[in-house]
Design an enzyme around this catalytic site. Structure first.
Site, mmCIF file in Angstrom:
data_model
loop_
_atom_site.group_PDB
_atom_site.id
_atom_site.type_symbol
_atom_site.label_atom_id
_atom_site.label_comp_id
_atom_site.label_asym_id
_atom_site.label_seq_id
_atom_site.Cartn_x
_atom_site.Cartn_y
_atom_site.Cartn_z
ATOM 1 N N LYS A 119 0.844 -1.209 0.000
ATOM 2 C CA LYS A 119 0.000 0.000 0.000
ATOM 3 C C LYS A 119 0.873 1.251 0.000
ATOM 4 O O LYS A 119 0.582 2.229 -0.686
ATOM 5 C CB LYS A 119 -0.957 -0.028 1.193
ATOM 6 N N GLN B 83 -4.568 -1.953 9.565
ATOM 7 C CA GLN B 83 -4.303 -3.255 8.930
ATOM 8 C C GLN B 83 -4.829 -4.388 9.818
ATOM 9 O O GLN B 83 -4.482 -4.477 10.990
ATOM 10 C CB GLN B 83 -2.791 -3.415 8.671
ATOM 11 N N ASP C 196 -10.634 2.330 4.227
ATOM 12 C CA ASP C 196 -11.063 0.988 3.835
ATOM 13 C C ASP C 196 -12.574 0.875 3.612
ATOM 14 O O ASP C 196 -13.050 -0.130 3.105
ATOM 15 C CB ASP C 196 -10.656 -0.021 4.923
#
Ligand code: NAD
Length: 287
Positions: free
Chosen positions: A59, A103, A126
């Site tokens: 990422k 994460q 997200d």
């Protein structure tokens, strides 16, 4: 993976991701020149799980490619839920941080749901926050989970019509299956959602015009489970000593599919590209 003679049926996730990243890169440049703002993503990694570290690294690399400023926040595995919540609270207040990514998975003693809900919905890179999920359910798609968003973008790019089509989703997780089903419904497909308790999976998959498989079970979908001309997105990832496998028996299923994603190189790159889009969106909307 052999697809000799069928190459034109393979959805090129890497090329699509490049296209999306180019859009993001020009959006970033535009934001910098018009408002002097460089989009910023804060990633939070708790503990040192190698797979999670690799995902964060991927990422960050994507951020570099498109001009997003990525910052890494690391907490040791023995940190507490309170430590994590305090970090998120600080990032929520930080005006240079436009978006936050936690994460997953977290070490067992954490509550991931509580942590995800602590992220400000406007910084929810997200798209997992219940506020953003709720908006998705009523057809207002802003920050939504990146994997299904990537599938929708690929369908658009390949000119696949959804209205009135049978869309079948295998897997009902909060991150892939459920939001995927909602996005299909928002586009007037007829949707079936299958999962580990589904009796006679094949009965459903045989009906699919569009099939998304996100079960994490190597080669769950065989050629006799799909109809001719089906469009397939294989989200699953199973890592074995000799390679990475999807949920679809690619070599045989490609002979019946009109379009299909490979593993790797299909859904994965699109997911990260959509994350980059989200970071830009968050920055554009920030004051
Ligand atoms: P999960 O692991 O939370 O849930 C799995 C889902 O599959 C559940 O709904 C379960 O009921 C269903 N399932 C399991 N076995 C099944 C079976 N035999 N038949 C039918 N359904 C079955 O799911 P997740 O987090 O959505 O991840 C699914 C897979 O997708 C994993 O392999 C994951 O690594 C991968 N993934 C890939 C990306 C990407 O960007 N490529 C993103 C997210 C997840």
């Amino acid at each position: 993976m052999s697809a000799e003679g069928y190459e034109s049926r393979i959805i090129d996730g890497k090329a699509l991701a490049q296209l999306v990243e180019e859009e993001v890169r020009s959006g970033v440049e535009e934001l910098e020149s018009s408002r002097g703002v460089t989009p910023g993503l804060a990633t939070i990694l708790v503990g040192d799980d190698p797979a999670s570290k690799m995902y964060v690294r991927l990422k960050h690399k994507a951020c570099e490619r498109v001009g997003i400023k990525a910052e890494d926040y690391l907490l040791p595995a023995e940190a507490s839920q309170e430590d994590l919540l305090a970090l998120i609270e600080g990032l929520n207040k930080n005006k240079d941080v436009h978006s936050i990514l936690l994460q997953l998975p977290l070490p067992k003693h954490f509550s991931p749901q509580e942590a995800m809900e602590a992220i400000a919905p406007a910084k929810d890179a997200d798209g997992f926050h219940p506020y953003n999920m709720g908006k998705l359910m009523i057809g207002d798609e802003g920050l939504v989970p990146c994997t299904p968003k990537g599938v929708i973008r690929a369908l658009e790019e390949y000119g696949v019509e959804l209205k009135g089509k049978n869309a079948v989703v295998v897997g009902h997780s909060n991150v892939v299956g459920k939001p995927m089903a909602a996005m299909f419904l928002n586009r007037n497909a007829t949707v079936s959602v299958c999962h580990v308790f589904t009796d006679d999976l094949k009965k459903y998959t045989l009906e699919a015009d569009i099939l998304v498989v996100a079960a994490g079970v190597k080669h769950l979908i065989k050629a006799d489970m799909v109809k001719e001309g089906v469009v397939i997105f294989d989200v699953g990832i199973t890592k074995e000593a000799d390679g990475v496998y999807g949920d679809v028996d690619f070599e045989n299923v490609i002979k019946k599919a009109s379009l299909i994603t490979p593993v790797p190189g299909g859904v994965g790159p699109m997911t990260i590209a959509m994350l980059m889009k989200h970071v830009l969106m968050c920055a554009e909307k920030s004051l």
